[in-house]
Design a protein around this motif. Structure first.
Motif, PDB file in Angstrom:
ATOM      1  N   LEU A 144      87.314  34.325  74.229  1.00  0.00           N
ATOM      2  CA  LEU A 144      88.139  35.713  74.067  1.00  0.00           C
ATOM      3  C   LEU A 144      87.415  36.648  74.801  1.00  0.00           C
ATOM      4  O   LEU A 144      87.832  37.382  75.361  1.00  0.00           O
ATOM      5  CB  LEU A 144      88.344  35.735  72.617  1.00  0.00           C
ATOM      6  CG  LEU A 144      89.510  34.944  72.071  1.00  0.00           C
ATOM      7  CD1 LEU A 144      89.384  35.580  70.614  1.00  0.00           C
ATOM      8  CD2 LEU A 144      90.699  35.364  72.554  1.00  0.00           C
ATOM      9  N   LYS A 203      87.679  36.156  78.470  1.00  0.00           N
ATOM     10  CA  LYS A 203      89.104  36.851  78.939  1.00  0.00           C
ATOM     11  C   LYS A 203      89.316  38.157  79.078  1.00  0.00           C
ATOM     12  O   LYS A 203      89.849  38.813  79.698  1.00  0.00           O
ATOM     13  CB  LYS A 203      90.246  35.985  78.016  1.00  0.00           C
ATOM     14  CG  LYS A 203      90.526  34.708  78.358  1.00  0.00           C
ATOM     15  CD  LYS A 203      91.530  34.152  77.675  1.00  0.00           C
ATOM     16  CE  LYS A 203      92.162  32.848  77.809  1.00  0.00           C
ATOM     17  NZ  LYS A 203      93.178  32.501  77.078  1.00  0.00           N
ATOM     18  N   LYS A 204      88.668  38.904  78.215  1.00  0.00           N
ATOM     19  CA  LYS A 204      88.808  40.524  77.840  1.00  0.00           C
ATOM     20  C   LYS A 204      88.010  40.978  78.937  1.00  0.00           C
ATOM     21  O   LYS A 204      88.640  42.084  79.438  1.00  0.00           O
ATOM     22  CB  LYS A 204      88.000  40.838  76.600  1.00  0.00           C
ATOM     23  CG  LYS A 204      88.411  42.391  76.061  1.00  0.00           C
ATOM     24  CD  LYS A 204      87.632  42.251  74.679  1.00  0.00           C
ATOM     25  CE  LYS A 204      88.283  43.829  74.183  1.00  0.00           C
ATOM     26  NZ  LYS A 204      87.699  44.344  72.889  1.00  0.00           N
ATOM     27  N   ASN A 205      87.015  40.530  79.340  1.00  0.00           N
ATOM     28  CA  ASN A 205      85.992  41.261  80.598  1.00  0.00           C
ATOM     29  C   ASN A 205      86.789  40.662  81.709  1.00  0.00           C
ATOM     30  O   ASN A 205      87.492  40.736  82.600  1.00  0.00           O
ATOM     31  CB  ASN A 205      84.750  40.933  80.555  1.00  0.00           C
ATOM     32  CG  ASN A 205      84.079  41.555  79.261  1.00  0.00           C
ATOM     33  OD1 ASN A 205      84.520  42.480  78.735  1.00  0.00           O
ATOM     34  ND2 ASN A 205      83.235  40.721  79.008  1.00  0.00           N
TER      35      ASN A 205
END
Length: 58
Positions: free
Chosen positions: A53, A56-58
């Motif tokens: 996660l 994916k966020k960065n």
């Protein structure tokens, strides 16, 4: 998703679950128990999921 939509969704899911026959519930439960867990979560717990996660966020 607003609070009203969430309550509506949860009510629909709950009524769908209540309306299913007990035999189908037992079948789903037995199938779920026989499926092997994902190796990364079985070996290391939540850490691989959290790392995925984060990437994916960065």
């Amino acid at each position: 998703m607003s609070g009203n939509e969430y309550v509506k969704y949860m009510t629909e899911q709950f009524t769908a679950y209540i309306d299913t026959p007990p035999e189908e519930k037992k079948l789903r439960k037995s199938q779920h128990k026989t499926e092997p867990p994902v190796c990364s979560s079985r070996w290391l717990g939540v850490l691989p999921f959290a790392f995925k996660l984060f990437l994916k966020k960065n």
